[in-house]
Design a protein around this motif. Structure first.
Motif, PDB file in Angstrom:
ATOM      1  N   ALA A 163       0.828  -1.208   0.000  1.00  0.00           N
ATOM      2  CA  ALA A 163       0.000   0.000   0.000  1.00  0.00           C
ATOM      3  C   ALA A 163       0.860   1.254   0.000  1.00  0.00           C
ATOM      4  O   ALA A 163       0.528   2.248  -0.666  1.00  0.00           O
ATOM      5  N   ASP A 164       1.972   1.220   0.728  1.00  0.00           N
ATOM      6  CA  ASP A 164       2.854   2.393   0.762  1.00  0.00           C
ATOM      7  C   ASP A 164       3.461   2.662  -0.609  1.00  0.00           C
ATOM      8  O   ASP A 164       3.688   3.818  -0.985  1.00  0.00           O
ATOM      9  N   TYR A 175       3.725   5.798  -5.752  1.00  0.00           N
ATOM     10  CA  TYR A 175       3.471   5.950  -7.178  1.00  0.00           C
ATOM     11  C   TYR A 175       2.628   7.197  -7.439  1.00  0.00           C
ATOM     12  O   TYR A 175       2.917   7.988  -8.346  1.00  0.00           O
ATOM     13  N   ALA A 176       1.564   7.352  -6.655  1.00  0.00           N
ATOM     14  CA  ALA A 176       0.636   8.461  -6.877  1.00  0.00           C
ATOM     15  C   ALA A 176       1.264   9.805  -6.529  1.00  0.00           C
ATOM     16  O   ALA A 176       1.138  10.773  -7.294  1.00  0.00           O
ATOM     17  N   THR A 177       1.931   9.881  -5.391  1.00  0.00           N
ATOM     18  CA  THR A 177       2.427  11.180  -4.924  1.00  0.00           C
ATOM     19  C   THR A 177       3.752  11.575  -5.566  1.00  0.00           C
ATOM     20  O   THR A 177       3.949  12.741  -5.915  1.00  0.00           O
ATOM     21  N   ALA A 191      -1.992  14.406  -4.490  1.00  0.00           N
ATOM     22  CA  ALA A 191      -2.036  14.684  -3.059  1.00  0.00           C
ATOM     23  C   ALA A 191      -1.896  13.370  -2.293  1.00  0.00           C
ATOM     24  O   ALA A 191      -2.272  12.300  -2.779  1.00  0.00           O
ATOM     25  N   ASP A 192      -1.377  13.463  -1.080  1.00  0.00           N
ATOM     26  CA  ASP A 192      -1.176  12.274  -0.270  1.00  0.00           C
ATOM     27  C   ASP A 192      -2.514  11.692   0.179  1.00  0.00           C
ATOM     28  O   ASP A 192      -3.506  12.418   0.341  1.00  0.00           O
ATOM     29  N   GLY A 193      -2.546  10.402   0.373  1.00  0.00           N
ATOM     30  CA  GLY A 193      -3.772   9.742   0.803  1.00  0.00           C
ATOM     31  C   GLY A 193      -3.644   8.237   0.665  1.00  0.00           C
ATOM     32  O   GLY A 193      -2.596   7.716   0.276  1.00  0.00           O
ATOM     33  N   GLU A 228      -3.824   1.478 -12.746  1.00  0.00           N
ATOM     34  CA  GLU A 228      -4.810   2.470 -12.336  1.00  0.00           C
ATOM     35  C   GLU A 228      -4.770   2.580 -10.820  1.00  0.00           C
ATOM     36  O   GLU A 228      -4.907   1.580 -10.117  1.00  0.00           O
ATOM     37  N   LEU A 229      -4.593   3.802 -10.338  1.00  0.00           N
ATOM     38  CA  LEU A 229      -4.580   4.085  -8.909  1.00  0.00           C
ATOM     39  C   LEU A 229      -5.795   4.930  -8.578  1.00  0.00           C
ATOM     40  O   LEU A 229      -6.200   5.781  -9.379  1.00  0.00           O
ATOM     41  N   GLN A 230      -6.374   4.729  -7.398  1.00  0.00           N
ATOM     42  CA  GLN A 230      -7.602   5.449  -7.064  1.00  0.00           C
ATOM     43  C   GLN A 230      -7.625   5.838  -5.600  1.00  0.00           C
ATOM     44  O   GLN A 230      -7.236   5.074  -4.727  1.00  0.00           O
ATOM     45  N   LEU A 231      -8.101   7.058  -5.348  1.00  0.00           N
ATOM     46  CA  LEU A 231      -8.350   7.583  -4.010  1.00  0.00           C
ATOM     47  C   LEU A 231      -9.745   8.177  -4.024  1.00  0.00           C
ATOM     48  O   LEU A 231      -9.994   9.171  -4.714  1.00  0.00           O
TER      49      LEU A 231
END
Length: 240
Positions: free
Chosen positions: A175-176, A181-183, A189-191, A204-207
């Protein structure tokens, strides 16, 4: 329009398609033939084909049952003037499907649909594309073929079959890394970012309802090569 160093139409259209979580759906009224537009949630199949979960009680579903021709518009949904942002119009036919993988992929991206997915009046629809039209800003207007926006998967059966296990492993044990990857790589933004999709060309990443596409530097066809690629991307993210 030809690609430029800062704009590649096929990649731009694929990004919109994979990151879209809602869209405007245009269908045809059976008696009059008048166009009818509605708002729907959307996901994608392994090859990028749009997926819908709609009720036969809805006008748009009744329209598609009578005439499957449809158009779907996905836009960036950014703050500010929406006409300044990119959008892609997808034309084709939308027909029902009972493919269990469609259900899984849709619910990965639209988890709130779990509460009504089992209702008798709801069904999944898959859209077969016939053409696409990209508007990505002033002077960036391009007509595209289905092959320009879809992802070939015939040579990647091992990877697509392993996708459920890949997502479960990434979200449970890395998960980290998804967060990095996203940030670090995508400037988000972090999340609590989750991995909700994997295909030969990217993740594909999703928040919540925000989705981001992480493209691979080269095409991936097997889980073994994917592991090497994900490690490489994780190293890049930590070094960023």
């Amino acid at each position: 329009m030809q690609p430029t160093p800062d704009f590649e139409p096929k990649s731009a259209a694929k990004k919109l398609l994979r990151e879209g979580r809602s869209a405007a759906l245009a269908s045809l009224m059976p008696q009059s033939g008048d166009p009818y537009c509605s708002l729907v949630n959307v996901a994608t199949a392994a090859d990028g084909a749009p997926l819908l979960l709609i009720s036969r009680l809805a006008v748009h579903t009744k329209n598609l049952i009578a005439d499957p021709r449809a158009s779907l518009m996905i836009d960036e949904r950014k703050a500010g003037d929406p006409l300044q942002d990119a959008r892609v119009m997808l034309m084709g036919t939308a027909t029902p499907t009972d493919d269990p993988d469609v259900r899984r992929r849709y619910l990965e991206r639209q988890p709130e649909a779990e509460m009504f997915v089992g209702f008798a009046d709801f069904a999944f629809y898959r859209m077969a594309l016939t053409s696409a039209h990209l508007v990505a800003g002033f002077g960036r207007i391009v007509d595209l073929k289905p092959s320009d926006v879809l992802t070939p998967i015939d040579d990647a059966a091992e990877l697509t079959a392993a996708e459920p296990d890949i997502l479960a492993h990434m979200n449970a044990d890395h998960a980290d890394t998804c967060r990095l990857y996203a940030t670090r790589l995508l400037g988000a933004a972090d999340g609590a970012w989750r991995c909700v999709g994997c295909d030969p060309e990217g993740l594909e990443l999703q928040l919540d309802r925000t989705a981001l596409r992480l493209p691979f530097p080269q095409r991936i066809r097997t889980p073994g090569v994917l592991r090497q690629m994900l490690k490489q991307l994780a190293d890049q993210a930590r070094a960023a």
